[in-house]
Design a protein around this motif. Sequence first.
Motif, mmCIF file in Angstrom:
data_model
loop_
_atom_site.group_PDB
_atom_site.id
_atom_site.type_symbol
_atom_site.label_atom_id
_atom_site.label_comp_id
_atom_site.label_asym_id
_atom_site.label_seq_id
_atom_site.Cartn_x
_atom_site.Cartn_y
_atom_site.Cartn_z
ATOM 1 N N LYS A 1 0.830 -1.200 0.000
ATOM 2 C CA LYS A 1 0.000 0.000 0.000
ATOM 3 C C LYS A 1 0.869 1.257 0.000
ATOM 4 C CE LYS A 1 -3.557 2.695 0.336
ATOM 5 N NZ LYS A 1 -4.401 2.945 -0.852
ATOM 6 N N ARG A 2 1.975 1.208 0.738
ATOM 7 C CA ARG A 2 2.838 2.384 0.843
ATOM 8 C C ARG A 2 3.782 2.522 -0.348
ATOM 9 N NH1 ARG A 2 3.304 0.286 6.176
ATOM 10 N NH2 ARG A 2 5.435 -0.406 5.746
ATOM 11 N N ASP A 3 3.766 1.545 -1.261
ATOM 12 C CA ASP A 3 4.652 1.536 -2.420
ATOM 13 C C ASP A 3 6.117 1.530 -1.990
ATOM 14 O OD1 ASP A 3 5.638 1.607 -5.022
ATOM 15 O OD2 ASP A 3 5.504 3.793 -5.160
ATOM 16 N N THR A 4 6.425 0.686 -1.012
ATOM 17 C CA THR A 4 7.820 0.504 -0.609
ATOM 18 C C THR A 4 8.212 -0.970 -0.696
ATOM 19 O OG1 THR A 4 7.149 0.359 1.728
ATOM 20 C CG2 THR A 4 7.838 2.527 0.912
ATOM 21 N N ALA A 5 7.389 -1.769 -1.375
ATOM 22 C CA ALA A 5 7.677 -3.195 -1.516
ATOM 23 C C ALA A 5 8.715 -3.420 -2.614
ATOM 24 C CB ALA A 5 6.402 -3.965 -1.850
ATOM 25 N N ILE A 6 9.491 -4.493 -2.447
ATOM 26 C CA ILE A 6 10.421 -4.908 -3.482
ATOM 27 C C ILE A 6 9.974 -6.264 -4.020
ATOM 28 C CG2 ILE A 6 12.394 -3.573 -2.690
ATOM 29 C CD1 ILE A 6 13.357 -6.010 -1.144
ATOM 30 N N ARG A 7 10.517 -6.657 -5.159
ATOM 31 C CA ARG A 7 10.077 -7.893 -5.800
ATOM 32 C C ARG A 7 10.363 -9.087 -4.898
ATOM 33 N NH1 ARG A 7 12.311 -8.100 -11.250
ATOM 34 N NH2 ARG A 7 11.289 -10.113 -11.362
ATOM 35 N N PRO A 8 9.505 -10.098 -4.909
ATOM 36 C CA PRO A 8 9.723 -11.292 -4.089
ATOM 37 C C PRO A 8 11.045 -11.962 -4.444
ATOM 38 C CG PRO A 8 7.491 -11.261 -4.971
ATOM 39 C CD PRO A 8 8.246 -10.172 -5.673
ATOM 40 N N GLN A 9 11.655 -12.571 -3.443
ATOM 41 C CA GLN A 9 12.937 -13.227 -3.665
ATOM 42 C C GLN A 9 12.768 -14.716 -3.909
ATOM 43 O OE1 GLN A 9 15.493 -13.516 -0.182
ATOM 44 N NE2 GLN A 9 13.738 -13.321 1.174
ATOM 45 N N LYS A 10 13.803 -15.327 -4.470
ATOM 46 C CA LYS A 10 13.859 -16.773 -4.623
ATOM 47 C C LYS A 10 14.748 -17.361 -3.535
ATOM 48 C CE LYS A 10 12.917 -17.488 -9.542
ATOM 49 N NZ LYS A 10 13.437 -18.054 -10.820
ATOM 50 N N ILE A 11 14.270 -18.414 -2.894
ATOM 51 C CA ILE A 11 15.059 -19.141 -1.908
ATOM 52 C C ILE A 11 15.100 -20.600 -2.348
ATOM 53 C CG2 ILE A 11 15.260 -19.859 0.500
ATOM 54 C CD1 ILE A 11 13.840 -17.338 1.322
ATOM 55 N N GLY A 12 16.304 -21.096 -2.601
ATOM 56 C CA GLY A 12 16.429 -22.465 -3.086
ATOM 57 C C GLY A 12 15.743 -22.672 -4.417
ATOM 58 N N GLY A 13 15.719 -21.618 -5.240
ATOM 59 C CA GLY A 13 15.094 -21.715 -6.547
ATOM 60 C C GLY A 13 13.585 -21.558 -6.536
ATOM 61 N N ILE A 14 13.019 -21.355 -5.349
ATOM 62 C CA ILE A 14 11.567 -21.219 -5.220
ATOM 63 C C ILE A 14 11.213 -19.757 -4.956
ATOM 64 C CG2 ILE A 14 9.522 -21.898 -3.910
ATOM 65 C CD1 ILE A 14 10.977 -24.507 -3.216
ATOM 66 N N LEU A 15 10.338 -19.200 -5.786
ATOM 67 C CA LEU A 15 9.930 -17.811 -5.622
ATOM 68 C C LEU A 15 9.023 -17.686 -4.400
ATOM 69 C CD1 LEU A 15 10.029 -14.960 -6.918
ATOM 70 C CD2 LEU A 15 7.901 -15.547 -8.102
ATOM 71 N N HIS B 1 22.002 -9.134 2.681
ATOM 72 C CA HIS B 1 23.003 -9.374 3.723
ATOM 73 C C HIS B 1 22.443 -9.748 5.095
ATOM 74 C CE1 HIS B 1 26.030 -7.840 0.947
ATOM 75 N NE2 HIS B 1 25.202 -6.829 0.695
ATOM 76 N N LEU B 2 21.154 -9.478 5.318
ATOM 77 C CA LEU B 2 20.600 -9.694 6.653
ATOM 78 C C LEU B 2 19.244 -10.387 6.596
ATOM 79 C CD1 LEU B 2 21.461 -6.157 8.110
ATOM 80 C CD2 LEU B 2 22.570 -8.301 8.761
ATOM 81 N N SER B 3 19.049 -11.246 5.617
ATOM 82 C CA SER B 3 17.735 -11.853 5.425
ATOM 83 C C SER B 3 17.312 -12.723 6.607
ATOM 84 C CB SER B 3 17.708 -12.681 4.136
ATOM 85 O OG SER B 3 18.674 -13.723 4.190
ATOM 86 N N ALA B 4 18.273 -13.271 7.344
ATOM 87 C CA ALA B 4 17.944 -14.130 8.483
ATOM 88 C C ALA B 4 17.637 -13.333 9.750
ATOM 89 C CB ALA B 4 19.083 -15.111 8.760
#
Length: 332
Positions: free
Chosen positions: A55-69, A182-185
Amino acid sequence: MTTQQQFLDFLWEIEPSASTVNTCSSAHNTLREALRTDKNLSKLHVETFLSGSYKRDTAIRPQKIGGILQRPDVDIIVVTSHSGEDDPHDVLDALHQALVDAGYKNLKVNRRSIAVPLAGVDMDVVPVIEDGDAYLIPDVELKRWLTTNPSAHTQWTVDVNRGAGGRFKPLVKIVKWWRRCHLSALRRPKGFILECLVAKHMSCSQVNYETLFVEALESIRDAYSLHVLLGQVPFVEDPGVPGSNVFSNVTIEEFKIFYDMVKEHAVLARKAKNETNDDEALRLWRAILGPRFPAAAGVSKSAASSLLRPAVGAGLTFPATPVLPNKHAGFA
């Protein structure tokens, strides 16, 4: 030397795709209409509206983890006629039952919301009640209602972005992408906390995205070195709930991990900015922002593909009221 066009192309690369936006739009419209017309919840239903990064237009495209979007997230606020005297458990139970009745599966009851996973999107459905200019949200763990103001957060981002010449939201997306690299976890800080941090530490007069990003990292590094030394989490006021700290749920351990990465990459980003060799500058920026950061090119992707995706900063807009899609979205 890195160009402004490379950063514009990078912003195009990390923008949610049209298909992602369409999937989210169809899913949230269907769910909102189901709640509005539910035989029981309709008696308590006042309105629904969107919140969160989409809604705020601050989203980024979904990431792939282990080849899965991974699925994108959409937050839906359900304004109800419950009262502050109602038990938070009962409020969430009523919302949960309405979603079950609508055919949604694999629901998860969180402390303040119901998580609704679908094949293409995850939705978080949050019941609230009006409280003057703000809202109250039920917390089942604390067993009480807490003040929140998602609509004020949305308006705040619009105002800050306008004051920054339309560059606040794009800079937020760059910072969010950097964090993902760098800090996804790390659980926190993320999301709206990062938005508040960027707003506090960005230059509203600077127009170059490379400089904006470098100086934002350096400003954060310089502002909170003493906090880390003393083992303190900073206070950054919630723009929607005056007096509240957006860092209130961030632990000192989490903040120190975040701060150390900012400190390291502030130096690296400054080196990348000052680098005059194009190949070396590209190597450094890809070490900071990942392999999607583009090389300089004669024809920019953002210009060549302007008809395929919205221009950077144009925003992911959704209707204020539900609109039924032509085809019912499949439930997970």
